[in-house]
Motif scaffolding. Structure first.
Motif, short mmCIF file in Angstrom:
data_model
loop_
_atom_site.label_atom_id
_atom_site.label_comp_id
_atom_site.label_asym_id
_atom_site.label_seq_id
_atom_site.Cartn_x
_atom_site.Cartn_y
_atom_site.Cartn_z
N ALA A 230 6.85 2.56 7.28
CA ALA A 230 6.34 2.87 5.95
C ALA A 230 5.00 3.57 6.15
CB ALA A 230 6.18 1.62 5.10
N THR A 231 4.51 4.24 5.11
CA THR A 231 3.21 4.91 5.20
C THR A 231 2.42 4.66 3.93
OG1 THR A 231 4.20 6.97 4.38
CG2 THR A 231 3.98 6.74 6.78
N TYR A 236 0.43 4.84 9.30
CA TYR A 236 1.72 4.17 9.39
C TYR A 236 1.52 2.66 9.27
CZ TYR A 236 3.29 8.56 11.65
OH TYR A 236 3.58 9.86 11.95
N VAL A 237 2.48 1.99 8.64
CA VAL A 237 2.53 0.53 8.65
C VAL A 237 3.94 0.14 9.08
CG1 VAL A 237 0.70 0.13 6.99
CG2 VAL A 237 3.02 0.47 6.18
N PHE A 238 4.08 -1.06 9.64
CA PHE A 238 5.31 -1.40 10.35
C PHE A 238 5.84 -2.77 9.94
CE2 PHE A 238 2.40 1.11 12.92
CZ PHE A 238 3.15 2.25 13.16
N ASN A 239 7.17 -2.82 9.79
CA ASN A 239 7.87 -4.07 9.52
C ASN A 239 7.31 -4.83 8.33
OD1 ASN A 239 9.88 -3.92 11.60
ND2 ASN A 239 8.29 -4.40 13.10
N VAL A 240 7.08 -4.08 7.26
CA VAL A 240 6.59 -4.69 6.02
C VAL A 240 7.69 -5.56 5.42
CG1 VAL A 240 5.81 -4.22 3.66
CG2 VAL A 240 4.96 -2.84 5.57
N LYS A 241 7.31 -6.74 4.98
CA LYS A 241 8.25 -7.65 4.34
C LYS A 241 8.48 -7.21 2.89
CE LYS A 241 8.89 -12.59 3.32
NZ LYS A 241 8.26 -13.93 3.42
N GLY A 242 9.73 -7.06 2.51
CA GLY A 242 10.03 -6.74 1.13
C GLY A 242 10.14 -5.24 0.85
N ASP A 243 10.02 -4.89 -0.41
CA ASP A 243 10.23 -3.53 -0.90
C ASP A 243 9.05 -2.63 -0.56
OD1 ASP A 243 11.27 -1.35 -2.29
OD2 ASP A 243 10.36 -2.00 -4.17
N ILE A 244 9.34 -1.42 -0.07
CA ILE A 244 8.27 -0.47 0.27
C ILE A 244 8.34 0.78 -0.61
CG2 ILE A 244 8.10 -1.26 2.66
CD1 ILE A 244 9.75 1.25 3.45
N SER A 245 9.12 0.74 -1.68
CA SER A 245 9.32 1.93 -2.51
C SER A 245 8.03 2.39 -3.18
CB SER A 245 10.39 1.67 -3.57
OG SER A 245 10.02 0.60 -4.42
N SER A 246 7.07 1.50 -3.37
CA SER A 246 5.82 1.87 -4.04
C SER A 246 4.77 2.42 -3.07
CB SER A 246 5.24 0.66 -4.78
OG SER A 246 4.88 -0.37 -3.86
N PHE A 247 5.08 2.43 -1.78
CA PHE A 247 4.11 2.89 -0.79
C PHE A 247 3.94 4.40 -0.89
CE2 PHE A 247 3.33 -0.57 2.45
CZ PHE A 247 3.77 -1.60 1.64
N ALA A 250 -0.48 9.02 0.79
CA ALA A 250 -1.83 9.49 0.48
C ALA A 250 -2.63 8.48 -0.33
CB ALA A 250 -1.77 10.81 -0.29
N GLY A 251 -1.97 7.46 -0.88
CA GLY A 251 -2.66 6.48 -1.71
C GLY A 251 -3.04 5.24 -0.94
N PRO A 252 -3.85 4.37 -1.54
CA PRO A 252 -4.23 3.13 -0.86
C PRO A 252 -3.03 2.23 -0.64
CG PRO A 252 -4.93 3.08 -3.15
CD PRO A 252 -4.44 4.47 -2.89
N CYS A 253 -3.08 1.43 0.39
CA CYS A 253 -1.99 0.51 0.67
C CYS A 253 -1.99 -0.63 -0.34
CB CYS A 253 -2.12 -0.08 2.07
SG CYS A 253 -1.77 1.09 3.40
N PRO A 254 -0.85 -0.94 -0.93
CA PRO A 254 -0.77 -2.14 -1.77
C PRO A 254 -0.82 -3.39 -0.89
CG PRO A 254 1.41 -1.19 -1.47
CD PRO A 254 0.44 -0.25 -0.80
N ALA A 255 -1.00 -4.52 -1.50
CA ALA A 255 -0.95 -5.77 -0.74
C ALA A 255 0.44 -5.91 -0.12
CB ALA A 255 -1.27 -6.95 -1.65
N TYR A 256 0.48 -6.25 1.15
CA TYR A 256 1.78 -6.42 1.81
C TYR A 256 1.66 -7.43 2.94
CZ TYR A 256 0.12 -3.41 5.66
OH TYR A 256 -0.57 -2.88 6.72
N GLU A 257 2.80 -7.92 3.37
CA GLU A 257 2.88 -8.83 4.50
C GLU A 257 3.82 -8.25 5.53
OE1 GLU A 257 4.03 -12.74 3.42
OE2 GLU A 257 2.52 -12.95 1.84
N VAL A 258 3.50 -8.50 6.80
CA VAL A 258 4.42 -8.15 7.87
C VAL A 258 5.33 -9.35 8.09
CG1 VAL A 258 4.58 -7.59 10.34
CG2 VAL A 258 2.75 -6.61 8.93
N GLU A 259 6.58 -9.07 8.45
CA GLU A 259 7.50 -10.16 8.74
C GLU A 259 6.82 -11.18 9.65
OE1 GLU A 259 10.34 -10.69 7.48
OE2 GLU A 259 10.84 -8.77 6.51
#
Length: 347
Positions: A230-231, A236-247, A250-259
């Protein structure tokens, strides 16, 4: 004599030809059946010995400084194991990402190669398009087209193998697609992402970007599975848990967790490498100096160039050798690993 089964080849022939008519730069030329050649018996035997089949998915890593391309394949354990390392005959540009059309840079980043990016009609024997620019690169305004892995020892932003080498790599991809793989991940890296290399290149202007690439490399090394990509936040961000459709790249990263299980494995590996980097710097490991060079070549090909000369070497790799003068290649600073390239020699 056993007759090879061609059904998977025929099934993919039309799909693999789709991209040929729209690609440019490193492609052109008339096609034939070279893309349908069975994998060499020796390579199939190596796969079998490692618990792999021809249909199992693949994963590819490219290292600029070492001028090597690795093909990994999923084995019966469900994890990926190294199948074969191919020496790279030529890559152009410098260590660092590609940013604009015509800069001769071979790209660095994470790419997904699908069947429509395979090109059986390359003028450089066979090729596949990396898909540059990827979403992150597009978000940063980077430009370029037809950045390929191909045959023939010549490069203007591509990764050039021998014809024999690219034939095997192409065949491995073809069989993986026939086996159901939708796309294989390519990690194009400046060098092997070891603590030693990160310490040596610590003063390079690209070090922040390379640290991000190392995160992705660490995710694979820790799990032996290609990381889910995901980006966001221009990285780049890797192995994000859950939905990444909002990523948004060019924008700031939303709150997310890695598996969680993966996060622990990667954190352990990262802590070990960071400790080693601090140790190396503390013991006086010098930062890489800067030298002018245009790309690199695997030491095995430098040796051929030195002993055989450009013309005979050309015949061996079935393609042109893009070298302005022999002494330029023999003085390649990447051979010793103690210099970075910040410019280019005349073509």
């Amino acid at each position: 004599m056993q007759i090879p089964v061609l059904r998977p080849f025929v099934r993919l022939a039309a799909v693999l030809a789709l991209g040929a008519s729209v690609l440019s730069g490193c492609v052109v030329g008339e096609g034939d059946t070279r893309h349908l050649q069975p994998l060499p018996a020796k390579l199939v035997s190596q796969m079998s010995a490692k618990g792999m089949t021809e249909a199992d998915p693949i994963f590819v890593r490219i290292y600029k400084k070492e001028s090597e391309l690795e093909v990994w394949k999923r084995d019966r354990s469900g994890r990926y194991a190294l199948l074969k390392t191919y020496p790279m005959c030529r890559w152009s540009g410098q260590l660092g990402p590609k940013k604009r059309e015509g800069d001769r840079q071979a790209p660095e980043g994470f790419y997904t190669v699908t069947a429509d990016l395979m090109n059986p009609r390359s003028q450089f024997y066979l090729s596949f398009n990396l898909g540059y620019p990827n979403p992150l690169e597009r978000s940063q305004g980077y430009s370029g087209s037809a950045l390929m892995v191909h045959g023939a020892c010549t490069s203007a932003g591509c990764f050039a193998m021998t014809d024999e080498g690219v034939s095997e790599i192409y065949g491995l991809a073809r069989e993986a697609f026939a086996g159901g793989q939708a796309g294989f991940q390519v990690q194009a890296l400046p060098f092997r992402m070891t603590a030693e290399n990160m310490a040596r290149y610590r003063n390079n202007a690209n070090i922040a970007f390379w640290r991000n690439l190392k995160e992705g490399a660490d995710h694979f090394d820790a799990t032996r599975q290609p990381p889910k990509l995901a980006t966001c936040g221009r990285r780049y961000v890797f192995n994000v848990k859950g939905d990444i459709s909002s990523f948004d790249p060019a924008g700031p990263c939303p709150a997310y967790e890695v598996e969680p299980e993966i996060q622990g494995l990667v954190a352990e590996r990262r802590a070990r490498d960071e400790s080693r980097i601090v140790e190396l710097v503390g013991t006086g490991l010098p930062a890489a100096a800067f030298a002018y060079a245009d790309g690199g070549m695997h030491p095995s090909f430098r040796k051929l160039l030195r002993t055989m000369g450009p013309e005979r070497m050309q015949a061996m790799v079935s393609g042109k050798v893009e070298i302005s003068r022999p002494d330029a290649a023999l003085a390649d600073p990447f051979e010793s690993g103690d210099a970075d390239a910040t410019g280019s020699l005349p073509r």
